[in-house]
Scaffold this motif. Structure first.
Motif, PDB file in Angstrom:
ATOM      1  N   ASN A 113      53.897  -4.456  29.319  1.00 36.24           N
ATOM      2  CA  ASN A 113      52.765  -3.191  29.722  1.00 36.24           C
ATOM      3  C   ASN A 113      51.302  -3.355  29.019  1.00 36.24           C
ATOM      4  O   ASN A 113      50.350  -2.960  29.395  1.00 36.24           O
ATOM      5  N   ARG A 163      47.864  -3.882  33.257  1.00 39.85           N
ATOM      6  CA  ARG A 163      46.972  -2.651  33.234  1.00 39.85           C
ATOM      7  C   ARG A 163      46.101  -2.471  34.225  1.00 39.85           C
ATOM      8  O   ARG A 163      45.850  -1.433  34.965  1.00 39.85           O
ATOM      9  N   ALA A 223      56.179  -4.349  34.788  1.00 36.67           N
ATOM     10  CA  ALA A 223      55.579  -3.524  33.768  1.00 36.67           C
ATOM     11  C   ALA A 223      56.733  -2.951  32.819  1.00 36.67           C
ATOM     12  O   ALA A 223      56.280  -2.618  31.807  1.00 36.67           O
TER      13      ALA A 223
END
Length: 317
Positions: free
Chosen positions: A274, A280, A268
């Motif tokens: 991200n 997510r 991440a």
């Protein structure tokens, strides 16, 4: 109905435990025979490996050296662990295997012969080691990396015959097939095929559908984002960050956890990552590096890990 994680694990444990129990029963039955009959029960035997010339073993090998972590796991799983006198420096499973500083990558004839083996198991004929060992009257069996699940089952049965545990090996291969079929059948199928990225290291080398690991993923109907990037058809392309981000995989599987310290948090933190759906939605999966790089009985455990990830991602799709 999906197969709960605990039940999947239980199936795996029961499968391998059952195979080893069968091996133990067979060994006890052999113990009731005179030593000569026990040693010669399934011998002589002629083996036809996928690589190398046919090999004839006149008697059961009782001093085995294994220079392949995958083959070491299989030898123990078929019940021949007490016949192993030395394994290479990468053979870390099972924990009680006699690990040494022998290397399968840079094999040394003198070091291997120092263990006085009556059978040496290799996965590759590196630097002509097979001929060098044969020249000093050592039996050599080359069991190469499996390219398919059928190759895996064949290698299990080959090592069973080589070690005098043919029936145990056949039983183990059958249980592996059944467990994999069960895991796959009980894993929910998403409405649309899920895409995935399998990471081998932090330079973004991956494995395509044509590789052994890719075929395991294929059991679950997953689409591999590495396939279009395999321009040389070698099976292990190096992807670009742009390709990964553009492909936006539903699942990311990390096979560089032990080697490179990767996990969901480090992924991440990579620039731009991200934004990926897998990040997510919490679908970055930390695999056991060894399970993800070896062909052997523990492929059932790997499949269970993949099944859990697919079930989670399917519920969110």
């Amino acid at each position: 109905m999906s197969l709960p994680r605990r039940r999947v694990r239980r199936l795996t444990v029961l499968a391998l435990t059952g195979a080893l129990a069968l091996a133990g029963c067979a060994e006890r039955a052999e113990d009731d025979q005179p030593p000569a009959a026990q040693d010669q029960a399934d011998f002589p035997v002629t083996l036809t490996p996928a690589q190398g010339e046919p090999l004839t073993l006149d008697k059961r090998p009782d001093k085995i050296v294994s220079l392949s972590a995958s083959n070491t796991e299989t030898i123990y799983a078929v019940g021949a662990g007490d016949q192993v006198v030395a394994v290479d420096d990468q053979s870390n499973f099972p924990a009680d295997a006699p690990r040494t500083d022998l290397s399968g990558l840079t094999p040394n004839v003198e070091a291997i012969v120092g263990y006085d083996p009556d059978l040496v198991v290799l996965s590759d004929d590196t630097d002509g080691i097979a001929a060098a060992l044969t020249k000093v009257d050592r039996k050599v069996l080359i069991v190469p990396a499996a390219a398919t699940l059928d190759d895996l089952y064949a290698s299990v049965e080959l090592l069973g015959k080589a070690t005098g545990h043919a029936q145990e090996a056949a039983d183990l291969a059958g249980r592996m097939r059944a467990d994999l079929d069960k895991i796959v059948a009980d894993t929910p199928k998403p409405s649309e095929p899920l895409t995935y990225y399998h990471e081998l290291d932090t330079t973004y080398f991956s494995a395509t559908s044509k590789t052994f690991i890719g075929q395991v993923y294929g059991l679950f109907g997953l689409t591999n984002i590495a396939d279009p990037a395999d321009t040389d058809q070698g099976g292990y392309p190096q992807l670009t960050v742009e390709h990964i981000l553009e492909s936006d995989p539903d699942l990311i599987f990390l096979a560089d956890v032990k080697c490179c310290g990767q996990n969901a948090e480090t992924v991440a933190a990579r620039p731009g990552w991200n934004t990926l759906g897998a990040v997510r939605d919490g679908n970055v999966v930390a695999l056991d590096d060894d399970l993800a790089s070896r062909w052997g009985p523990r492929v059932v455990d790997l499949a269970a890990d993949i099944a859990e990830a697919v079930e989670k991602a399917s519920q969110g799709s």
